[in-house]
Motif scaffolding. Structure first.
Motif, short mmCIF file in Angstrom:
data_model
loop_
_atom_site.label_atom_id
_atom_site.label_comp_id
_atom_site.label_asym_id
_atom_site.label_seq_id
_atom_site.Cartn_x
_atom_site.Cartn_y
_atom_site.Cartn_z
N VAL A 115 0.82 -1.22 0.00
CA VAL A 115 0.00 0.00 0.00
C VAL A 115 0.85 1.26 0.00
N ILE A 116 1.70 1.40 1.00
CA ILE A 116 2.43 2.66 1.16
C ILE A 116 3.35 2.94 -0.04
N LYS A 117 4.06 1.91 -0.48
CA LYS A 117 4.97 2.12 -1.61
C LYS A 117 4.19 2.60 -2.84
N ARG A 118 2.96 2.14 -2.93
CA ARG A 118 2.14 2.49 -4.09
C ARG A 118 1.63 3.93 -4.03
N PHE A 119 1.30 4.37 -2.81
CA PHE A 119 0.65 5.67 -2.69
C PHE A 119 1.58 6.79 -2.24
N SER A 120 2.75 6.44 -1.74
CA SER A 120 3.58 7.50 -1.16
C SER A 120 4.20 8.41 -2.21
N GLY A 121 4.07 8.03 -3.49
CA GLY A 121 4.50 8.91 -4.57
C GLY A 121 6.00 8.97 -4.75
N LYS A 122 6.72 8.12 -4.02
CA LYS A 122 8.18 8.09 -4.22
C LYS A 122 8.44 7.28 -5.49
N GLY A 123 8.97 7.93 -6.50
CA GLY A 123 9.19 7.25 -7.78
C GLY A 123 10.09 6.04 -7.59
N GLY A 124 9.83 5.00 -8.33
CA GLY A 124 10.72 3.84 -8.32
C GLY A 124 10.55 2.92 -7.13
N GLN A 207 -16.53 -1.69 5.50
CA GLN A 207 -16.77 -0.61 4.53
C GLN A 207 -15.48 0.06 4.05
N ASP A 208 -14.39 -0.16 4.74
CA ASP A 208 -13.14 0.51 4.35
C ASP A 208 -12.71 0.08 2.95
N ARG A 209 -12.37 1.05 2.14
CA ARG A 209 -11.85 0.75 0.81
C ARG A 209 -10.69 1.67 0.48
N ILE A 210 -9.65 1.11 -0.11
CA ILE A 210 -8.51 1.88 -0.58
C ILE A 210 -8.60 1.84 -2.10
N ALA A 211 -8.55 3.03 -2.72
CA ALA A 211 -8.72 3.11 -4.17
C ALA A 211 -7.76 2.18 -4.90
N GLY A 212 -8.31 1.39 -5.81
CA GLY A 212 -7.47 0.51 -6.63
C GLY A 212 -7.02 -0.75 -5.93
N LEU A 213 -7.49 -0.99 -4.73
CA LEU A 213 -7.07 -2.17 -3.97
C LEU A 213 -8.31 -2.83 -3.38
N ILE A 214 -8.80 -3.84 -4.07
CA ILE A 214 -10.07 -4.46 -3.66
C ILE A 214 -9.78 -5.66 -2.75
N PRO A 215 -10.47 -5.75 -1.60
CA PRO A 215 -10.22 -6.91 -0.71
C PRO A 215 -10.86 -8.17 -1.30
N PRO A 216 -10.41 -9.35 -0.87
CA PRO A 216 -11.05 -10.59 -1.35
C PRO A 216 -12.50 -10.67 -0.86
N SER A 217 -13.33 -11.48 -1.53
CA SER A 217 -14.76 -11.50 -1.18
C SER A 217 -15.00 -11.96 0.26
N HIS A 218 -14.15 -12.83 0.80
CA HIS A 218 -14.39 -13.32 2.17
C HIS A 218 -14.13 -12.23 3.22
N TYR A 219 -13.48 -11.13 2.81
CA TYR A 219 -13.10 -10.08 3.78
C TYR A 219 -14.32 -9.62 4.60
N SER A 220 -15.43 -9.39 3.93
CA SER A 220 -16.60 -8.91 4.67
C SER A 220 -17.69 -9.96 4.77
N ASP A 221 -17.30 -11.23 4.56
CA ASP A 221 -18.26 -12.33 4.66
C ASP A 221 -18.21 -12.89 6.08
N LEU A 222 -19.33 -12.80 6.78
CA LEU A 222 -19.34 -13.24 8.17
C LEU A 222 -19.10 -14.74 8.32
N ASP A 223 -19.44 -15.50 7.28
CA ASP A 223 -19.24 -16.95 7.35
C ASP A 223 -17.97 -17.40 6.64
N PHE A 224 -17.15 -16.49 6.23
CA PHE A 224 -15.94 -16.71 5.45
C PHE A 224 -16.29 -17.16 4.05
#
Ligand SMILES: N[C@@H](CCC(=O)N[C@@H](CS)C(=O)NCC(=O)O)C(=O)O
Length: 224
Positions: A115-124, A207-224
Protein backbone atom coordinates in the motif's frame (compact mmCIF):
# COMPACT_ATOMS: atom_id res chain seq x y z
CA UNK A 1 -17.19 15.63 18.99
CA UNK A 2 -14.36 13.23 19.69
CA UNK A 3 -12.03 12.96 16.65
CA UNK A 4 -9.81 10.10 15.56
CA UNK A 5 -7.08 10.80 13.03
CA UNK A 6 -6.52 7.45 11.38
CA UNK A 7 -5.59 5.59 8.24
CA UNK A 8 -8.12 2.89 7.25
CA UNK A 9 -5.53 0.12 6.83
CA UNK A 10 -3.36 1.10 9.79
CA UNK A 11 -3.68 -1.73 12.36
CA UNK A 12 -3.05 0.65 15.28
CA UNK A 13 -5.80 2.99 14.07
CA UNK A 14 -8.15 0.02 13.71
CA UNK A 15 -7.36 -1.05 17.27
CA UNK A 16 -8.57 2.31 18.62
CA UNK A 17 -11.62 2.45 16.29
CA UNK A 18 -12.62 -1.04 17.41
CA UNK A 19 -12.15 -0.19 21.12
CA UNK A 20 -14.17 3.04 20.81
CA UNK A 21 -16.99 1.15 19.10
CA UNK A 22 -16.97 -1.65 21.69
CA UNK A 23 -17.29 1.01 24.37
CA UNK A 24 -20.08 2.68 22.37
CA UNK A 25 -18.25 6.02 22.40
CA UNK A 26 -19.14 8.32 19.48
CA UNK A 27 -16.34 9.62 17.32
CA UNK A 28 -15.71 11.20 13.94
CA UNK A 29 -12.83 10.03 11.78
CA UNK A 30 -10.33 12.09 9.79
CA UNK A 31 -8.20 10.13 7.34
CA UNK A 32 -4.53 10.99 7.65
CA UNK A 33 -2.14 9.74 4.97
CA UNK A 34 0.67 9.55 7.51
CA UNK A 35 3.48 9.30 4.95
CA UNK A 36 2.67 12.86 3.77
CA UNK A 37 3.80 14.28 7.13
CA UNK A 38 1.49 17.29 6.82
CA UNK A 39 2.58 20.28 8.86
CA UNK A 40 -0.87 20.63 10.46
CA UNK A 41 -0.78 16.98 11.53
CA UNK A 42 2.79 17.23 12.86
CA UNK A 43 1.58 20.11 15.04
CA UNK A 44 -0.88 17.70 16.68
CA UNK A 45 1.56 14.77 16.91
CA UNK A 46 5.17 15.66 16.29
CA UNK A 47 5.97 11.94 15.80
CA UNK A 48 3.75 12.06 12.71
CA UNK A 49 2.08 8.75 13.54
CA UNK A 50 -1.56 7.69 13.45
CA UNK A 51 -3.71 7.13 15.42
CA UNK A 52 -4.27 10.40 17.27
CA UNK A 53 -7.43 10.95 19.28
CA UNK A 54 -8.77 14.30 20.41
CA UNK A 55 -11.22 13.68 23.22
CA UNK A 56 -14.32 15.78 23.98
CA UNK A 57 -12.40 17.89 26.52
CA UNK A 58 -9.69 18.68 23.93
CA UNK A 59 -7.09 16.21 25.29
CA UNK A 60 -4.76 15.16 22.47
CA UNK A 61 -3.70 11.54 22.74
CA UNK A 62 -1.43 9.44 20.61
CA UNK A 63 -0.08 5.87 20.60
CA UNK A 64 -2.77 3.22 20.32
CA UNK A 65 -1.93 1.49 23.61
CA UNK A 66 -1.75 4.77 25.52
CA UNK A 67 -5.13 5.71 24.03
CA UNK A 68 -6.83 2.44 24.98
CA UNK A 69 -5.35 2.56 28.49
CA UNK A 70 -6.79 6.11 28.76
CA UNK A 71 -10.18 4.95 27.45
CA UNK A 72 -10.37 2.12 29.99
CA UNK A 73 -9.63 4.53 32.86
CA UNK A 74 -11.76 7.46 31.77
CA UNK A 75 -14.69 5.39 30.42
CA UNK A 76 -14.59 2.29 32.66
CA UNK A 77 -18.16 1.09 31.99
CA UNK A 78 -16.94 -1.72 29.77
CA UNK A 79 -13.38 -2.59 30.71
CA UNK A 80 -11.43 -3.94 27.75
CA UNK A 81 -8.03 -4.51 29.31
CA UNK A 82 -9.53 -6.60 32.09
CA UNK A 83 -10.56 -6.41 35.74
CA UNK A 84 -8.33 -9.06 37.30
CA UNK A 85 -4.63 -8.20 37.50
CA UNK A 86 -3.52 -11.51 35.95
CA UNK A 87 -5.95 -11.07 33.06
CA UNK A 88 -4.68 -7.50 32.60
CA UNK A 89 -1.07 -8.68 32.40
CA UNK A 90 -2.02 -11.39 29.91
CA UNK A 91 -3.96 -8.87 27.78
CA UNK A 92 -1.03 -6.44 27.79
CA UNK A 93 1.44 -9.21 26.92
CA UNK A 94 -0.56 -10.33 23.86
CA UNK A 95 -1.25 -6.73 22.82
CA UNK A 96 2.45 -5.87 23.00
CA UNK A 97 3.53 -9.03 21.17
CA UNK A 98 1.30 -8.29 18.17
CA UNK A 99 1.94 -4.52 18.19
CA UNK A 100 5.68 -5.08 18.08
CA UNK A 101 6.67 -8.46 16.57
CA UNK A 102 3.66 -9.19 14.38
CA UNK A 103 3.54 -5.57 13.20
CA UNK A 104 7.22 -5.54 12.26
CA UNK A 105 7.30 -8.97 10.64
CA UNK A 106 3.85 -9.10 9.06
CA UNK A 107 1.18 -6.39 9.16
CA UNK A 108 3.30 -3.24 8.72
CA UNK A 109 5.66 -5.08 6.39
CA UNK A 110 2.79 -6.03 4.05
CA UNK A 111 1.13 -2.63 4.41
CA UNK A 112 4.39 -0.99 3.42
CA UNK A 113 5.04 -3.26 0.44
CA UNK A 114 1.51 -3.38 -0.94
CA UNK A 115 0.00 0.00 0.00
CA UNK A 116 2.43 2.66 1.16
CA UNK A 117 4.97 2.12 -1.61
CA UNK A 118 2.14 2.49 -4.09
CA UNK A 119 0.65 5.67 -2.69
CA UNK A 120 3.58 7.50 -1.16
CA UNK A 121 4.50 8.91 -4.57
CA UNK A 122 8.18 8.09 -4.22
CA UNK A 123 9.19 7.25 -7.78
CA UNK A 124 10.72 3.84 -8.32
CA UNK A 125 9.33 2.24 -5.15
CA UNK A 126 8.00 -1.17 -6.12
CA UNK A 127 6.79 -3.99 -3.87
CA UNK A 128 9.67 -6.27 -2.94
CA UNK A 129 8.51 -9.87 -3.50
CA UNK A 130 11.13 -11.22 -1.08
CA UNK A 131 9.79 -9.02 1.76
CA UNK A 132 6.22 -10.09 0.93
CA UNK A 133 7.21 -13.77 0.94
CA UNK A 134 9.04 -13.45 4.26
CA UNK A 135 6.04 -11.71 5.86
CA UNK A 136 3.64 -14.38 4.61
CA UNK A 137 5.92 -17.18 5.84
CA UNK A 138 6.18 -15.62 9.31
CA UNK A 139 2.43 -15.59 9.66
CA UNK A 140 2.05 -19.33 10.37
CA UNK A 141 3.84 -19.03 13.68
CA UNK A 142 1.38 -16.31 14.86
CA UNK A 143 -1.69 -18.18 13.60
CA UNK A 144 -0.49 -21.28 15.48
CA UNK A 145 -0.23 -19.16 18.63
CA UNK A 146 -3.78 -17.80 18.15
CA UNK A 147 -5.04 -21.36 17.64
CA UNK A 148 -3.19 -22.52 20.75
CA UNK A 149 -4.76 -19.71 22.84
CA UNK A 150 -8.25 -20.18 21.46
CA UNK A 151 -8.12 -23.94 22.07
CA UNK A 152 -7.58 -23.22 25.77
CA UNK A 153 -9.66 -20.11 26.46
CA UNK A 154 -12.95 -18.57 25.52
CA UNK A 155 -11.20 -15.42 24.27
CA UNK A 156 -7.48 -14.78 23.78
CA UNK A 157 -6.60 -13.46 27.24
CA UNK A 158 -9.25 -15.29 29.26
CA UNK A 159 -12.96 -15.74 29.72
CA UNK A 160 -13.95 -12.31 28.40
CA UNK A 161 -13.46 -10.49 25.12
CA UNK A 162 -10.62 -8.01 25.61
CA UNK A 163 -8.05 -5.68 24.05
CA UNK A 164 -6.03 -8.82 23.24
CA UNK A 165 -8.77 -9.92 20.79
CA UNK A 166 -9.18 -6.37 19.47
CA UNK A 167 -5.46 -5.91 18.88
CA UNK A 168 -4.85 -9.26 17.22
CA UNK A 169 -7.97 -8.95 15.05
CA UNK A 170 -7.05 -5.40 14.04
CA UNK A 171 -3.65 -6.51 12.76
CA UNK A 172 -5.07 -9.62 11.06
CA UNK A 173 -7.91 -7.66 9.44
CA UNK A 174 -5.38 -5.50 7.59
CA UNK A 175 -3.57 -8.60 6.32
CA UNK A 176 -6.95 -10.14 5.46
CA UNK A 177 -7.87 -7.04 3.41
CA UNK A 178 -4.69 -7.68 1.43
CA UNK A 179 -5.76 -11.33 0.96
CA UNK A 180 -2.70 -12.75 2.67
CA UNK A 181 -4.00 -14.78 5.64
CA UNK A 182 -3.68 -18.57 5.08
CA UNK A 183 -6.90 -19.30 7.01
CA UNK A 184 -7.36 -22.80 5.63
CA UNK A 185 -4.29 -24.11 7.41
CA UNK A 186 -5.32 -22.68 10.80
CA UNK A 187 -8.86 -23.72 11.61
CA UNK A 188 -9.06 -22.75 15.34
CA UNK A 189 -7.65 -19.28 14.56
CA UNK A 190 -10.17 -18.96 11.74
CA UNK A 191 -13.05 -19.89 14.07
CA UNK A 192 -11.89 -17.33 16.63
CA UNK A 193 -11.60 -14.63 13.92
CA UNK A 194 -15.12 -15.43 12.65
CA UNK A 195 -16.45 -14.81 16.17
CA UNK A 196 -14.63 -11.47 16.36
CA UNK A 197 -15.88 -10.50 12.90
CA UNK A 198 -19.48 -11.05 13.93
CA UNK A 199 -19.30 -8.38 16.63
CA UNK A 200 -21.16 -5.19 15.65
CA UNK A 201 -18.13 -3.06 16.61
CA UNK A 202 -16.05 -4.79 13.92
CA UNK A 203 -18.47 -3.99 11.10
CA UNK A 204 -17.13 -0.58 10.10
CA UNK A 205 -13.97 -2.32 8.80
CA UNK A 206 -16.09 -4.00 6.12
CA UNK A 207 -16.77 -0.61 4.53
CA UNK A 208 -13.14 0.51 4.35
CA UNK A 209 -11.85 0.75 0.81
CA UNK A 210 -8.51 1.88 -0.58
CA UNK A 211 -8.72 3.11 -4.17
CA UNK A 212 -7.47 0.51 -6.63
CA UNK A 213 -7.07 -2.17 -3.97
CA UNK A 214 -10.07 -4.46 -3.66
CA UNK A 215 -10.22 -6.91 -0.71
CA UNK A 216 -11.05 -10.59 -1.35
CA UNK A 217 -14.76 -11.50 -1.18
CA UNK A 218 -14.39 -13.32 2.17
CA UNK A 219 -13.10 -10.08 3.78
CA UNK A 220 -16.60 -8.91 4.67
CA UNK A 221 -18.26 -12.33 4.66
CA UNK A 222 -19.34 -13.24 8.17
CA UNK A 223 -19.24 -16.95 7.35
CA UNK A 224 -15.94 -16.71 5.45
N1 LIG B 1 3.21 2.74 18.66
C1 LIG B 1 2.32 3.42 17.75
C2 LIG B 1 2.63 2.99 16.33
C3 LIG B 1 1.76 3.72 15.31
C4 LIG B 1 2.29 3.53 13.89
O1 LIG B 1 3.37 2.97 13.68
N2 LIG B 1 1.51 4.02 12.94
C5 LIG B 1 1.98 4.01 11.56
C6 LIG B 1 0.85 3.79 10.58
S1 LIG B 1 0.14 2.18 10.76
C7 LIG B 1 2.57 5.37 11.28
O2 LIG B 1 1.96 6.37 11.57
N3 LIG B 1 3.77 5.39 10.70
C8 LIG B 1 4.45 6.60 10.35
C9 LIG B 1 5.73 6.77 11.12
O3 LIG B 1 6.05 5.93 11.98
O4 LIG B 1 6.41 7.72 10.85
C10 LIG B 1 0.88 3.10 18.12
O5 LIG B 1 0.63 2.05 18.75
O6 LIG B 1 -0.01 3.91 17.84
Amino acid sequence: MRILYHYPLCPFSRKVRFALSEKKLDFAVEQENFWEKRTEFLQINSLGQVPVMIDMNGSELSDSTAIVEYLDEVYPEKKLIGEDILVKTETRKIMNFFDTKFATEVSLALLNEKVIKRFSGKGGEFPDSKNIRNAKNSMHHYLDYISWLSDRRNWLSGENFSMADITVASHLSVVDYLGDVPWDRHEPAKQWYARVKSRPAFRSFFQDRIAGLIPPSHYSDLDF
